[in-house]
Design a protein around this motif. Structure first.
Motif, PDB file in Angstrom:
ATOM      1  N   GLY A 190       0.834  -1.208   0.000  1.00  0.00           N
ATOM      2  CA  GLY A 190       0.000   0.000   0.000  1.00  0.00           C
ATOM      3  C   GLY A 190       0.860   1.246   0.000  1.00  0.00           C
ATOM      4  N   HIS A 191       0.346   2.328  -0.592  1.00  0.00           N
ATOM      5  CA  HIS A 191       1.054   3.611  -0.545  1.00  0.00           C
ATOM      6  C   HIS A 191       0.073   4.773  -0.675  1.00  0.00           C
ATOM      7  CE1 HIS A 191       3.913   6.769  -2.433  1.00  0.00           C
ATOM      8  NE2 HIS A 191       3.777   6.948  -1.137  1.00  0.00           N
ATOM      9  N   PRO A 192      -0.233   5.402   0.439  1.00  0.00           N
ATOM     10  CA  PRO A 192      -1.063   6.612   0.391  1.00  0.00           C
ATOM     11  C   PRO A 192      -0.217   7.792  -0.074  1.00  0.00           C
ATOM     12  CG  PRO A 192      -0.452   6.092   2.659  1.00  0.00           C
ATOM     13  CD  PRO A 192       0.191   5.048   1.800  1.00  0.00           C
ATOM     14  N   ILE A 193      -0.659   8.494  -1.115  1.00  0.00           N
ATOM     15  CA  ILE A 193       0.157   9.583  -1.664  1.00  0.00           C
ATOM     16  C   ILE A 193      -0.250  10.888  -0.978  1.00  0.00           C
ATOM     17  CG2 ILE A 193       0.975  10.725  -3.758  1.00  0.00           C
ATOM     18  CD1 ILE A 193       0.244   8.185  -5.275  1.00  0.00           C
ATOM     19  N   CYS A 194       0.273  11.047   0.214  1.00  0.00           N
ATOM     20  CA  CYS A 194       0.046  12.267   0.989  1.00  0.00           C
ATOM     21  C   CYS A 194       1.202  12.345   1.968  1.00  0.00           C
ATOM     22  CB  CYS A 194      -1.302  12.215   1.709  1.00  0.00           C
ATOM     23  SG  CYS A 194      -1.551  10.760   2.721  1.00  0.00           S
ATOM     24  N   GLY A 195       1.141  13.222   2.902  1.00  0.00           N
ATOM     25  CA  GLY A 195       2.245  13.345   3.854  1.00  0.00           C
ATOM     26  C   GLY A 195       2.755  14.760   3.891  1.00  0.00           C
ATOM     27  N   LYS A 196       3.710  14.950   4.776  1.00  0.00           N
ATOM     28  CA  LYS A 196       4.272  16.288   4.965  1.00  0.00           C
ATOM     29  C   LYS A 196       5.779  16.160   5.108  1.00  0.00           C
ATOM     30  CE  LYS A 196       0.640  17.298   8.309  1.00  0.00           C
ATOM     31  NZ  LYS A 196       0.378  18.085   9.505  1.00  0.00           N
ATOM     32  N   GLU A 197       6.452  17.301   5.013  1.00  0.00           N
ATOM     33  CA  GLU A 197       7.903  17.273   5.216  1.00  0.00           C
ATOM     34  C   GLU A 197       8.221  17.271   6.707  1.00  0.00           C
ATOM     35  OE1 GLU A 197       6.187  19.788   4.552  1.00  0.00           O
ATOM     36  OE2 GLU A 197       7.043  21.659   5.298  1.00  0.00           O
ATOM     37  N   THR A 198       7.223  17.561   7.545  1.00  0.00           N
ATOM     38  CA  THR A 198       7.437  17.537   8.989  1.00  0.00           C
ATOM     39  C   THR A 198       6.878  16.233   9.526  1.00  0.00           C
ATOM     40  OG1 THR A 198       5.409  18.838   9.112  1.00  0.00           O
ATOM     41  CG2 THR A 198       7.466  20.010   9.461  1.00  0.00           C
ATOM     42  N   LEU A 199       7.741  15.451  10.153  1.00  0.00           N
ATOM     43  CA  LEU A 199       7.353  14.127  10.606  1.00  0.00           C
ATOM     44  C   LEU A 199       7.008  14.152  12.091  1.00  0.00           C
ATOM     45  CD1 LEU A 199      10.227  12.139   8.905  1.00  0.00           C
ATOM     46  CD2 LEU A 199       7.989  12.719   7.968  1.00  0.00           C
TER      47      LEU A 199
END
Lengths: 274, 274
Positions: free
Chosen positions: A113-122
């Motif tokens: 699976g791979h959700p194409i979202c996210g942020k540069e701040t983890l």
């Protein structure tokens, strides 16, 4: 990613157990009442085996970790999880992970699976329950993936409000080298080549173009290793486009430059949909 | 930019007159009660001379137009404005504009300006009163710029909530080639080299890195012409950085790659301040 996933799944599954090697993350998740149960999980540490036993009897395990860590976890899992369970990861590359999943013992029912979202701040402190809302969520089934695992993936993706896209791991990695891994390298090279004394002279343009350069390198190294060949091909293709722009500017061929910029704008609008 | 400027100046000056060649823009500004007076202004059109006469007696003229249009307006202004007035532009390059301003008749008291903000979507319908809030606003005085013009610029910049930075036109153009014009070309080349069929596989990373590619080319052509030499130098410097990344990936020299990515991240954090 894992924190946001837990937040979006909260209340939508029978029991939500969180594992993390970082104690403050677990404490924060616990204090926010997001998890039903939290366990410290340190790779290669003796007590992690005991910790993981909590996972015995769970129906679904979701691996939310950097690509490199996913490979390590996949190696360790068979020694602690012997019951039947669906196993999904949310790593950013799929070929190598799906390959590693195909070697798992038969009690695992794996799906990539791979959700194409996210942020540069983890980190959990930046987690948000709506991170996955309307995001594309690629699933890459293996030949051995059962209907049950497909259904579980579908239910999870639907529960968090994302849009499922099924494709092969190869197609995924080829596309993402273009839409995600190349942009990261461009942002990084831009930040790399920008003198720091210009910091007071930046606006939203630089901020936006360089944003991915803020991604911690340990998140990206596994991706770059794992998708190296596709990324090198995309870098060559990008270099060609940039060279055309540069030649037109160098030669003061402004009609050609404007034509290319118009093509780029149409391409941007077609891709991003604005 | 001009629409947002009018919105932020509304109520903060004695009389606000808007000139624009695009009638619907003027109608929209009028219907929103932003301007005290609106006039159609078509370059090279006979009646523009009459229209511009409305500007006689104004204290300050601000040119908010693409760089190419600013050059045209600067040529036309002396034939219609014979009274004394401060003249500021908000164009994205400064050397050529300040040079053109230095040739104006003595009734003009010119000063170069460049607010570092904006969007890839143009037009009054996208104007917002807070566009300039906290934005850097460069002013580049000429040797002939009076204290009165400096004070006017300072008051305007303060009224719209921006932060004034005084520098030479040369320093401005050198810095902006790095922080604005190069990022635009990278975004455009990225969009140019991305297959359109990947549109369903993009996330916030691609969206952010490619955003500037949505800027209409007619806004950028004057900038690229006017700041060509600085931009070519920055392109070369960027190419060097990208080549180093590419070589490290090609040679599977992951420690070197990770080191460069870490440098980029630190540079990003130092520049963008996050």
């Amino acid at each position: 990613m894992g924190g946001s996933l837990a937040m979006s799944l909260k209340g939508k599954c029978a029991r939500l157990i969180g594992f993390d090697p970082h104690l403050p993350t677990l404490e924060l998740a616990h204090s926010k009442n997001i998890l039903d149960h939290a366990e410290a999980f340190l790779l290669h540490a003796e007590h992690s085996v005991d910790a993981l036993k909590t996972a015995l009897g769970v129906n679904v395990i979701i691996l939310a970790a950097p690509v490199t860590a996913i490979f390590d976890i996949l190696k360790q899992l068979p020694s602690v999880v012997t019951s039947t369970c669906v196993l999904m990861d949310i790593g950013s590359t799929k070929c190598d992970i799906v390959q590693a999943m195909s070697d798992l013992p038969g009690n695992f029912d794996p799906i990539g699976g791979h959700p194409i979202c996210g942020k540069e701040t983890l980190g959990f402190e930046h987690a948000t329950a709506n991170l996955y809302q309307d995001a594309p969520f690629v699933v890459t089934p293996l030949p051995r993936t059962s209907g049950k695992a497909r259904t579980a993936a579908k239910q999870i993706i639907s529960a968090i409000g994302a849009n499922q896209i099924e494709m092969t791991a190869e197609d995924h990695d080829r596309a993402l080298s273009s839409t995600s891994h190349l942009p990261f390298l461009l942002s990084s090279a831009l930040a790399h080549s920008t003198p720091r004394e210009y910091s007071r002279l930046i606006g939203p343009g630089f901020r936006s173009t360089s944003r991915l350069a803020g991604t911690p390198s340990h998140m990206m190294m596994g991706i770059l290793r794992s998708n190296r060949e596709n990324i090198l091909r995309k870098l060559a293709s990008f270099r060609n486009s940039l060279s055309e722009f540069e030649s037109a500017l160098q030669n003061e061929d402004y009609p050609a430059l404007e034509e290319m910029l118009n093509q780029s704008r149409h391409s941007y609008q077609a891709i991003v949909g604005s």
